[in-house]
Write a protein that holds these residues in place. Structure first.
Motif, short mmCIF file in Angstrom:
data_model
loop_
_atom_site.label_atom_id
_atom_site.label_comp_id
_atom_site.label_asym_id
_atom_site.label_seq_id
_atom_site.Cartn_x
_atom_site.Cartn_y
_atom_site.Cartn_z
N ILE A 568 -16.65 -11.08 29.85
CA ILE A 568 -16.78 -12.44 30.36
C ILE A 568 -15.42 -12.95 30.82
O ILE A 568 -14.38 -12.45 30.38
CB ILE A 568 -17.37 -13.40 29.32
CG1 ILE A 568 -16.49 -13.45 28.07
CG2 ILE A 568 -18.79 -13.00 28.96
CD1 ILE A 568 -16.93 -14.49 27.06
N SER A 569 -15.47 -13.94 31.68
CA SER A 569 -14.23 -14.57 32.14
C SER A 569 -13.91 -15.78 31.29
O SER A 569 -12.85 -15.87 30.71
CB SER A 569 -14.37 -14.98 33.61
OG SER A 569 -13.29 -15.80 34.00
N SER A 570 -14.88 -16.72 31.21
CA SER A 570 -14.64 -17.93 30.42
C SER A 570 -15.84 -18.19 29.52
O SER A 570 -16.97 -18.30 30.00
CB SER A 570 -14.44 -19.14 31.34
OG SER A 570 -14.39 -20.33 30.57
N PRO A 571 -15.63 -18.29 28.23
CA PRO A 571 -16.75 -18.57 27.31
C PRO A 571 -17.33 -19.96 27.50
O PRO A 571 -18.42 -20.24 27.00
CB PRO A 571 -16.13 -18.40 25.93
CG PRO A 571 -14.67 -18.58 26.12
CD PRO A 571 -14.36 -18.10 27.51
N ARG A 572 -16.62 -20.84 28.20
CA ARG A 572 -17.16 -22.17 28.43
C ARG A 572 -18.50 -22.11 29.16
O ARG A 572 -19.40 -22.89 28.87
CB ARG A 572 -16.18 -23.01 29.25
CG ARG A 572 -14.97 -23.49 28.49
CD ARG A 572 -14.07 -24.35 29.33
NE ARG A 572 -12.97 -24.84 28.53
CZ ARG A 572 -13.00 -25.95 27.80
NH1 ARG A 572 -14.09 -26.68 27.77
NH2 ARG A 572 -11.95 -26.32 27.09
N GLN A 573 -18.63 -21.21 30.11
CA GLN A 573 -19.85 -21.13 30.90
C GLN A 573 -20.76 -20.01 30.42
O GLN A 573 -21.87 -19.86 30.94
CB GLN A 573 -19.51 -20.90 32.37
CG GLN A 573 -18.81 -19.57 32.63
CD GLN A 573 -18.05 -19.55 33.92
OE1 GLN A 573 -17.22 -20.43 34.16
NE2 GLN A 573 -18.34 -18.58 34.76
N ALA A 574 -20.32 -19.21 29.46
CA ALA A 574 -21.10 -18.07 29.00
C ALA A 574 -21.56 -18.21 27.55
O ALA A 574 -22.03 -17.24 26.97
CB ALA A 574 -20.27 -16.79 29.15
N ALA A 575 -21.48 -19.41 26.96
CA ALA A 575 -21.83 -19.58 25.55
C ALA A 575 -23.26 -19.14 25.25
O ALA A 575 -23.50 -18.42 24.26
CB ALA A 575 -21.60 -21.03 25.13
N PRO A 576 -24.29 -19.53 26.04
CA PRO A 576 -25.65 -19.06 25.73
C PRO A 576 -25.78 -17.54 25.83
O PRO A 576 -26.53 -16.93 25.05
CB PRO A 576 -26.52 -19.76 26.77
CG PRO A 576 -25.71 -20.92 27.24
CD PRO A 576 -24.29 -20.47 27.17
N LEU A 577 -25.07 -16.93 26.78
CA LEU A 577 -25.14 -15.47 26.91
C LEU A 577 -24.52 -14.79 25.69
O LEU A 577 -25.07 -13.81 25.18
CB LEU A 577 -24.41 -15.04 28.19
CG LEU A 577 -24.34 -13.53 28.44
CD1 LEU A 577 -25.73 -12.92 28.50
CD2 LEU A 577 -23.57 -13.24 29.74
N ILE A 578 -23.40 -15.31 25.20
CA ILE A 578 -22.79 -14.75 23.98
C ILE A 578 -23.75 -14.87 22.82
O ILE A 578 -23.92 -13.93 22.03
CB ILE A 578 -21.46 -15.47 23.68
CG1 ILE A 578 -20.44 -15.25 24.82
CG2 ILE A 578 -20.88 -15.01 22.35
CD1 ILE A 578 -19.17 -16.06 24.67
N ASP A 579 -24.38 -16.02 22.70
CA ASP A 579 -25.34 -16.25 21.63
C ASP A 579 -26.53 -15.29 21.73
O ASP A 579 -27.00 -14.73 20.74
CB ASP A 579 -25.83 -17.70 21.70
CG ASP A 579 -26.30 -18.22 20.35
OD1 ASP A 579 -26.28 -17.44 19.38
OD2 ASP A 579 -26.70 -19.40 20.27
N PHE A 580 -27.01 -15.06 22.96
CA PHE A 580 -28.14 -14.16 23.16
C PHE A 580 -27.79 -12.72 22.80
O PHE A 580 -28.55 -12.02 22.12
CB PHE A 580 -28.61 -14.24 24.63
CG PHE A 580 -29.64 -13.20 24.98
CD1 PHE A 580 -30.96 -13.35 24.61
CD2 PHE A 580 -29.28 -12.06 25.69
CE1 PHE A 580 -31.90 -12.39 24.93
CE2 PHE A 580 -30.21 -11.10 26.02
CZ PHE A 580 -31.53 -11.26 25.62
N VAL A 581 -26.64 -12.24 23.25
CA VAL A 581 -26.25 -10.87 22.97
C VAL A 581 -26.05 -10.67 21.47
O VAL A 581 -26.32 -9.59 20.93
CB VAL A 581 -24.97 -10.49 23.75
CG1 VAL A 581 -24.50 -9.09 23.40
CG2 VAL A 581 -25.22 -10.60 25.25
#
Length: 925
Positions: A568-581
């Motif tokens: 990922i580049s920025s967790p600000r915009q990828a928080a739901p994806l991190i949670d899903f994985v």
């Protein structure tokens, strides 16, 4: 929306501690709020160089504070504390009930346990600088603030109870000698008896001890030599008396109202008397109100108080010139001295005193002495000095707990800047005052023994852990110990305490465990520990050992589980994806990777500060993941390094996930007030940590597609995740009615008539099944879609781990057969209106393929996917092969490939484009 974009390097503010709450943030959780409330956000002020230090750190001695040496500071206090109430007041109780053999055996057991514990104390105390707080300091610096604080608290109460025990014994000595009909007063005169008079005497002695303690521990340490000499003279007179005192009749003491016999015999040295006292013969304890029966456990509980004083020298560590040298030498010498004295007293008493005398007159040494005042002085000196030693020790432990901020503001007043903790002394004195309200000295002794055995257990556990962890910095100068001695001491303490006093032991164990849990969640010291924890060293040791045992050559598909690398580049915009994985990993490895473009310039690691914030991110999102940061000259080069090198040993990612490259405006989940991931921990006044990527900073199409090709080149599975900014994890967990399905499409989008049961297709099916099995997702129904075609499928490689399906059956029946073999509960759906694609476009090796795919075909495919996505939480679709490696530098071709993916997945629910290379399903047992 989520992409693997350029991660710009940003300066970190010097004022922000990356491991503590932001200056702008309110505590995010209940436990954080409670812990903050505990600490009151008021750091304790400490003078430079003051406070408690880690092993191996040394500080200069405060000017004006006098220190004491080994003999006066350790040997004398240990001897005085060990003799305490036992040597002059309770030897008759032991020998009269247990007999000579059992008494010697109990002393042997007690000294064996204490001996093992002393080796552990010596090992830890010679491994570095020991500050005030003694045993608590050793345990906390080894086991960490939670365990150290819990055991330190129990050790504090052990010292309090021990002080109450000694004060009660001193009062008993007073009344036996100077009470009405006492040995040293005329008949009918003396101090008055009764419970409240006894309490008054105890309170007076406790007040005297308070005054001495307030005068300073160094005063007590300097006077301990004179006290020790006095006690030795009195003990010597007792030993001499056994040889010179002639046989005599001794009257029953007035304190004994249980026995009907009025006098007893002192025989002098006699073999008959020795044989009579050889074996146990338990009687009644006249010191209890109801004359309770004595047993092995009660005798050992009293006897063990005679060896608990072994900690007295360690408790004085703050007043010693050289604690690391004085504690081992002084403690071992005192142990030997007291052992010889106890054995001599046991043998001489058993050979000279009748059993009736021993059971009915616990202070038998006084009437048989060559000069009875010797014993009276010895009783008072031994008990009072031991009580004083324990009071001082308790106050030092309490001060150490306060300085370490274990209990936050609750103990903050206990910290003293003068060197003598006045508030801690007063608090300890008040607790001792409560303890002396107990009427029976023997009952206090039982509690005292259990608490000290628990402390010994913790010390042996700490030393055992240090030795087993093989920490390079554990290099004690005391060499006469090993993990065997620590283990023996640990097992001995646990066995004895549970065998003899199971109810007390369970209560203490429950209290210790409750304290550990409470301190873990609430203690400010646990939130930001300033010293190492043995648990981390042991975890490292065990993880390394088992990682070496995890052999990648012995992997089997039956035990496959997802090993994820999310770039990922920025967790600000990828928080739901991190949670899903995190839900998708099924107990497997989860690594979050980030690439920063740059190079080393010789001024240090440019990612060192960033790593702290990423770890803080893991805590905020509450995911079980590792973080890997990479510095490379391009994002593609960094992604290739992370793909190949992430993980360790056999624990390496086999699946790489990337956010989808599109131009959708990013959503900042950290600032959005409606987001469940909202936080201000990563927001400064002038900048944001993890800034959201901008459209202009997107990777080029060629670089993005090149990353996908590189992942496939090294034989890793790849997933492209799109539209996960629309995934509402909270709605999934609360079983929202509009989320009902997980969809899997066993269709090659650009070759729809191919066999739907390939390795690539079954990999997507397995991932979907894993997601559905995760907690919070089990209520969703799994739907599997296949294309029903009358055309002959081109030959493809089937999964070798799946039995051959009946080719004559329709595809839907074969799918049902497959799901039954794989034990996957899912509904099957056939698609009959999938659009046709000309055969000339089915060659994925054709580098011009993606230029010739009709847009209307992609739109029809997209419409079919959307029409069947009502109520879908996540959709799994097969990823078409990227352009051949030779063409990945063609920006135009890469752009066209991404346009194909964009058209196919536009406006879908959260979608994962999956391309699997390895078989991950098995029907074997």
């Amino acid at each position: 929306m989520e992409d693997i974009g350029l991660s710009p390097k940003f300066p970190m503010a010097e004022t922000l501690d990356p491991l503590s709450p932001s200056v702008n943030a309110s505590p995010p959780g209940l436990m954080h709020k409670l812990r903050s409330r505990f600490s009151r956000n008021t750091p304790m002020s400490r003078a430079p160089g003051d406070g408690y230090v880690e092993f191996g750190e040394f500080r200069s001695e405060r000017p004006g504070v006098k220190k004491v040496g080994t003999f006066a500071g350790v040997f004398c206090p240990v001897v005085l504390s060990m003799f305490s109430a036992l040597v002059f007041i309770r030897m008759g109780y032991l020998i009269g009930n247990a007999g000579i053999l059992v008494t010697l055996a109990q002393f042997g057991i007690a000294y064996l346990i204490v001996g093992f514990t002393v080796t552990s104390i010596c090992a830890i105390s010679t491994n570095g600088a020991v500050e005030g707080g003694g045993v608590y300091f050793m345990i906390s610096r080894t086991l960490g603030p939670e365990f150290g604080g819990a055991i330190g608290t129990l050790f504090f109460f052990a010292n309090v109870v021990s002080s109450a025990l000694c004060i009660s014994a001193c009062t008993e000595a007073l009344t036996e000698n100077f009470g009405i009909n006492g040995y040293l007063v005329a008949e009918g005169t003396g101090l008055r008896g009764g419970y409240w008079y006894q309490f008054l005497y105890r309170s007076t002695l406790n007040a005297v001890g308070l005054g001495v303690s307030l005068a300073g521990a160094s005063l007590f340490a300097r006077t301990s030599l004179a006290t020790w000499v006095t006690m030795v003279v009195c003990l010597a007179s007792a030993l001499i008396s056994f040889f010179v005192t002639k046989p005599m009749i001794i009257d029953r003491p007035s304190s004994n109202s249980i026995s009907n016999i009025t006098n007893f015999t002192y025989t002098g040295l006699s073999m008959e008397t020795f044989k009579e006292n050889l074996y146990q013969d338990y009687g009644r304890d006249y010191n209890t109100p109801n004359g309770d029966m004595v047993d092995f456990a009660s005798v050992f509980g009293v006897l063990f108080t005679g060896v608990t004083g072994v900690m007295a020298g360690a408790n004085m560590s703050g007043e010693l010139k050289n604690p690391s040298r004085s504690i081992p030498a002084g403690t071992l010498a005192a142990l030997l001295f007291t052992a010889v004295a106890y054995v001599a007293l046991t043998l001489l008493t058993g050979a000279t005193c009748s059993r009736g005398l021993l059971i009915n007159d616990y202070v038998y040494l006084l009437p048989i002495n060559i000069w009875p005042p010797f014993i009276a002085v010895g009783m008072l000196v031994a008990t009072f000095s031991a009580g004083l030693s324990n009071l001082i020790g308790a106050s030092r432990v309490l001060e150490a707990l306060a300085k370490d901020n274990i209990f936050g503001f609750l103990l903050r007043p206990m910290v003293s800047e003068s060197g003598n903790p006045v508030a801690a002394v007063i608090a300890s004195w008040l607790l001792v005052q409560i303890g002396i309200m107990a009427d029976s000295l023997n009952d206090i002794a039982q509690v005292n023994s259990v608490l000290f055995m628990t402390s010994y257990f913790a010390i042996n556990l700490a030393c055992l852990g240090l030795d087993l962890a093989s920490a390079p910095n554990f290099r004690p100068t005391f060499k006469q110990f090993s993990w065997v001695t620590s283990l023996a001491g640990l097992c001995g303490c646990a066995t004895l305490v549970f065998a003899l006093r199971p109810a007390y032991a369970c209560g203490v164990a429950l209290a210790a465990c409750s304290l550990v849990v409470a301190l873990h969640f609430l203690s400010p010291a646990a939130a930001d520990p300033k010293w190492g924890s043995l648990s981390q060293a042991l975890i490292f040791h065990q993880v390394r050992k088992y990682l070496l045992l995890l052999d990648p050559r012995r992997e089997h598909v039956k035990f496959w589980r997802p090993q994820m690398l999310l770039l990922i580049s920025s967790p600000r915009q990828a928080a739901p994806l991190i949670d899903f994985v995190n839900d998708q990993k099924k107990g497997g490895l989860f690594v979050i990777g980030n690439v920063t473009v740059g190079r080393l310039n010789g001024t240090g690691d440019p990612l060192a500060e960033d790593h702290k914030y990423w770890l803080k991110l893991i805590d905020h999102l509450k995911v079980k993941a590792f973080v890997e940061l990479c510095l490379a000259e391009s994002v593609r080069a960094g992604a290739a390094q992370l793909t190949r090198l992430s993980g360790l040993g056999a624990m390496k990612p086999d699946t790489v996930l990337l956010g989808f490259r599109d131009t959708a405006p990013p959503r900042d989940f950290f600032l959005d007030p409606t987001s469940p991931y909202k936080t201000e921990e990563f927001d400064l006044d002038t900048e944001h940590i993890f800034p959201a990527r901008k459209t202009a900073s997107l990777l080029s199409a060629g670089e993005y597609v090149g990353i996908v090709s590189d992942v496939l080149c090294v034989r890793k599975n790849v997933c492209l995740c799109r539209n996960f900014h629309t995934l509402d994890m909270a709605a999934v967990e609360r079983r929202s009615a509009h989320l009902q399905h997980i969809d899997v499409w066993l269709v090659e989008p650009l070759c729809p008539h191919a066999d739907p049961f390939t390795v690539r297709a079954l990999f997507a099916l397995q991932l979907a099944a894993v997601v559905r099995s995760a907690r919070g997702w089990t209520h969703l129904r799994l739907r599997v879609h296949v294309v029903e075609s009358h055309r002959t499928a081109p030959p493809t490689a089937s999964d070798p781990n799946i039995p051959q399906l009946t080719q004559s059956l329709p595809v839907l029946n074969r799918l049902d057969q497959l799901l039954k073999l794989l034990r996957i509960n899912a509904t099957t759906h056939s698609v009959k209106d999938w659009p046709e694609l000309p055969d000339r476009l089915n060659d994925s090796a054709d580098s011009g393929l993606y230029h010739r795919i009709p847009v209307n075909y992609l739109q029809k495919v997209n419409n079919i996917l959307k029409s069947r996505s009502s109520g879908t939480a996540v959709t799994f679709v097969q990823l078409p092969a990227p352009p051949p490696a030779a063409a990945d530098a063609d920006e135009d071709l890469s752009e066209q490939y991404l346009k194909v993916l964009d058209e196919m997945t536009k406006d879908l629910p959260p979608t994962i484009l999956v391309r699997g290379l390895k078989s991950v399903t098995s029907t074997a047992l």
